[in-house]
Scaffold this active site. Structure first.
Site, PDB file in Angstrom:
ATOM      1  N   HIS A 144     -17.964 -21.185  -9.776  1.00 48.28           N
ATOM      2  CA  HIS A 144     -18.954 -20.900  -8.729  1.00 48.28           C
ATOM      3  C   HIS A 144     -18.977 -22.046  -7.722  1.00 48.28           C
ATOM      4  O   HIS A 144     -19.824 -22.943  -7.788  1.00 48.28           O
ATOM      5  CB  HIS A 144     -20.320 -20.730  -9.409  1.00 48.28           C
ATOM      6  CG  HIS A 144     -21.463 -20.449  -8.492  1.00 48.28           C
ATOM      7  ND1 HIS A 144     -21.320 -20.014  -7.182  1.00 48.28           N
ATOM      8  CD2 HIS A 144     -22.816 -20.555  -8.692  1.00 48.28           C
ATOM      9  CE1 HIS A 144     -22.504 -19.855  -6.637  1.00 48.28           C
ATOM     10  NE2 HIS A 144     -23.426 -20.189  -7.525  1.00 48.28           N
ATOM     11  N   CYS A 203     -26.717 -20.521  -2.774  1.00 44.21           N
ATOM     12  CA  CYS A 203     -25.504 -19.939  -3.367  1.00 44.21           C
ATOM     13  C   CYS A 203     -24.986 -18.736  -2.589  1.00 44.21           C
ATOM     14  O   CYS A 203     -23.822 -18.374  -2.715  1.00 44.21           O
ATOM     15  CB  CYS A 203     -25.764 -19.533  -4.817  1.00 44.21           C
ATOM     16  SG  CYS A 203     -26.103 -20.930  -5.896  1.00 44.21           S
ATOM     17  N   CYS A 248     -27.830 -14.255  -6.680  1.00 45.28           N
ATOM     18  CA  CYS A 248     -29.079 -15.006  -6.688  1.00 45.28           C
ATOM     19  C   CYS A 248     -28.889 -16.317  -5.943  1.00 45.28           C
ATOM     20  O   CYS A 248     -27.792 -16.871  -5.876  1.00 45.28           O
ATOM     21  CB  CYS A 248     -29.544 -15.255  -8.118  1.00 45.28           C
ATOM     22  SG  CYS A 248     -28.332 -16.085  -9.167  1.00 45.28           S
TER      23      CYS A 248
END
Length: 394
Positions: free
Chosen positions: A350, A96, A380
């Site tokens: 996201h 990510c 994260c």
């Protein structure tokens, strides 16, 4: 890395596409990911007015690097954006945080002298290349030695988010309230034009598609657990099963890009720097909890910068799950009123590989809008990783 050098790394342009729902009915589903990334790559050059032949490299973050997003798709996106064939490109994967890592690599290249001008960004079309696609057909992704070290196995991210909520004593109500606030802040930012400076319209999509208004705590409370299973409930009896689709990030399509150079080169080209990359860090943590490395990464980057939490005017902490941000705030003592002031991934979405540069784009513009000096971004990443960056408004 703390940027202490005669050379520095500055952001001169920061743009993103609106974020579309990552499903077949989403507004960006029909846009090929190469074209989607090309939109942002093209825009940073057009806004700056520079000669694209001057760009030393393009570094793009992509998580599901398979199919349409496979085989160093950043190179194809660079060519699709109209960059000269002489401009190289590479694709990185730190899950990510991939495009935040792209920014770090760009900054390191600029400070070291390897680059004079570089574009860093990322893309993810989750509607066309679903999350996890790169692992399909893999029966043993980790091998023998890894299994020996972790004989009980790791867990999906949603279970990690549940474990975090249990460990830090975060309730369902707290997570749902945080999620509602994310949507409210994003809706207000959209209404007041606070995203206008960073957005590049794609087709007919001018604003982020996932923002919801009108939800209530009662509505949120009616959502079922997104990750409950009998096997996991037996393995982890401490879990309260409070993570839902409402207090987790949205599956999303989008891209983002930043044009970066040195202060000296910016002056030579007549470019106005928006922010300086002050300090960067990356940290690892327990891969079972997976999403907690934002805590040591924040401490690490502050120490490298010689700053404290009180010096930071704005924070961008990726809202992969509400429990992650709330645990981070509890552990660090950060003021949540300074966190994700224009909403976060729960409301905006996201788009995995694009999110790091998206957060950096939003943070850069928000610092200018609010007159802040320092901004800290962390997110994260799968595997128990996290990047952290401190930027200074110029």
């Amino acid at each position: 890395m703390s940027i202490i050098s005669t050379r520095d790394a500055v952001i001169v342009e920061a743009v993103r596409t609106p974020l579309g729902r990552g499903k077949a009915t989403g507004a960006l589903h029909d846009v090929h990911p190469v074209d989607l990334f090309a939109d942002s790559l093209r825009e940073v050059v057009d806004r700056s007015g520079i000669d694209a032949t001057l760009i030393d490299d393009v570094i793009g973050g992509v998580v599901s690097a398979v199919g349409e997003q496979g085989s160093n798709m950043t190179r194809r996106a660079t060519l699709a954006a109209g960059y000269p064939e002489s401009v190289p490109a590479t694709t990185v994967d730190r899950q990510c945080g991939s495009s935040q890592q792209a920014v770090h690599f760009a900054a390191q290249g600029l400070v070291s002298g390897a680059y004079d001008i570089v574009v860093a960004g990322g893309v993810e079309s989750m509607s066309r290349v679903p999350m996890g696609s790169s692992m399909l057909g893999t029966t043993d992704p980790s091998g023998i030695a890894f299994a020996e070290r972790y004989p009980d196995g790791l867990v999906p991210q949603g279970i990690s988010a549940e474990l975090i909520a249990a460990r830090w004593g975060i309730t369902r109500t707290q997570m749902d309230e945080f999620a509602l606030a994310s949507h409210a802040k994003a809706a207000d930012a959209t209404k007041n034009g606070l995203f206008d400076a960073e957005l590049r319209t794609v087709g007919e999509l001018r604003t982020d598609e996932g923002i919801r208004v009108g939800s209530t705590l009662a509505t949120m409370g009616g959502l079922r657990s997104a990750y409950y299973s009998e096997a996991m409930a037996q393995r982890f009896p401490q879990i309260g099963w409070n993570v839902t689709a409402g207090n987790a990030s949205q599956v999303t399509d989008g891209s983002s890009a930043l044009l970066m150079t040195t202060s000296e080169r910016a002056e030579q080209l007549g470019l106005r720097p928006l922010a300086r990359i002050h300090s960067v860090a990356v940290a690892g943590d327990d891969p079972l909890y997976m999403l907690t490395a934002v805590i040591p990464a924040t401490r690490k980057v502050l120490e490298r910068a010689g700053l404290t939490l009180d010096d930071i005017d704005l924070f961008e902490v990726n809202e992969a799950f509400a429990s992650v941000v709330l645990a981070w705030a509890k552990e660090t003592g950060a003021d949540l009123d300074k966190v994700n002031v224009h909403g976060g991934a729960i409301a905006l979405g996201h788009p995995l590989g694009a999110s790091g540069a998206r957060l950096m784009t939003t943070l850069t513009h928000a610092l200018h809008q609010r007159g802040g000096r320092f901004g800290l971004q962390t997110m994260c990443e799968a595997g128990g990783l996290a990047n952290a960056t401190i930027i200074e408004r110029l």
